[in-house]
Design a protein around this motif. Structure first.
Motif: not given
Length: 231
Positions: A165-166, A180-188, A194-195
């Motif tokens: 979760r963001v 760990f590093r951010q490599v993408g985003l999954r909206p909702r 729906h976070e």
């Protein structure tokens, strides 16, 4: 696979653990539905590896207080310690409830947390991780992450990934600590509110450089656990 840190150790989940694991899952994800089909995961999903962390129930040393002495006020013995104490109390009171507790090998271990990893062809993906509410903020979540990375290394998976979760700042800090590093985003991504979820990954966990830093973090975690008083 056994990973230890003080009085906690990690082992593979088995079918007899499912009831307690579902309790931990419900505490951690109360709005999740359906719940994880752990029996299917253990018996039929060849990609899945599930680990649990349990509390050791080591016998007291000679220097320990006599077993007949009541615990100090405010003490919080482990679940198995409480079970043993209540069994002795019932025995002293007599009656139909006065039977001695079963021998140690028959007592179920207290499941304090669990982690699930899918060993995909090019990735060890953490699908779930949870800690019992009563045992949070004791380094158990970090111990589970360590175990998942070790599992990936043992199976020669160079990458470990997960969703987070963001808004979960403590978890994000822990994952960043282990590379760990951010490599993408999954909206909702999360169905309850729906976070969005960050996709996090750490690469090259089998490299000598990562193994060296990972070993340093493991030792530091162990030392913190060893220096903390029993709760």
């Amino acid at each position: 696979m056994i990973t230890a840190a003080g009085r906690y150790h990690i082992r593979p989940m088995n079918l007899s653990d499912i009831h307690q694991v579902m309790e931990v899952e419900k505490q951690s994800f109360p709005t999740m539905w359906p719940q994880t089909a752990f029996k299917h995961e253990l018996e039929e999903n060849r990609l899945a590896r599930y680990l649990v962390v349990v509390e050791r129930d080591d016998p007291p040393t000679r220097e320990a207080a006599p077993s007949s002495k009541l615990p100090d006020a405010g003490a919080a013995p482990g679940a198995l310690g409480r079970f043993r104490f209540l069994g002795k109390l019932r025995h002293n009171l007599g009656g139909s409830e006065g039977r001695s507790p079963p021998p140690p090998e028959e007592r179920p271990e207290a499941i304090l947390g669990f982690i699930g990893v899918w060993l995909l062809p090019d990735d060890a993906h953490i699908v779930t991780v949870a800690v019992r509410e009563s045992h949070r903020r004791r380094g158990i979540g970090e111990l589970l992450v360590i175990a998942a990375i070790e599992l990936a290394q043992e199976d020669q998976h160079s990458q470990v990934s997960l969703e987070c979760r963001v808004s979960n700042t403590p978890a994000l800090a822990l994952y960043e600590k282990y590379g760990f590093r951010q490599v993408g985003l999954r909206p909702r991504y999360y169905s309850d509110n729906h976070e969005d979820a960050y996709i996090l990954a750490v690469r090259s966990v089998t490299s000598p450089q990562y193994r060296s830093e990972f070993q340093r973090l493991k030792i530091a975690h162990q030392q913190r656990r060893d220096n903390e008083p029993d709760l």
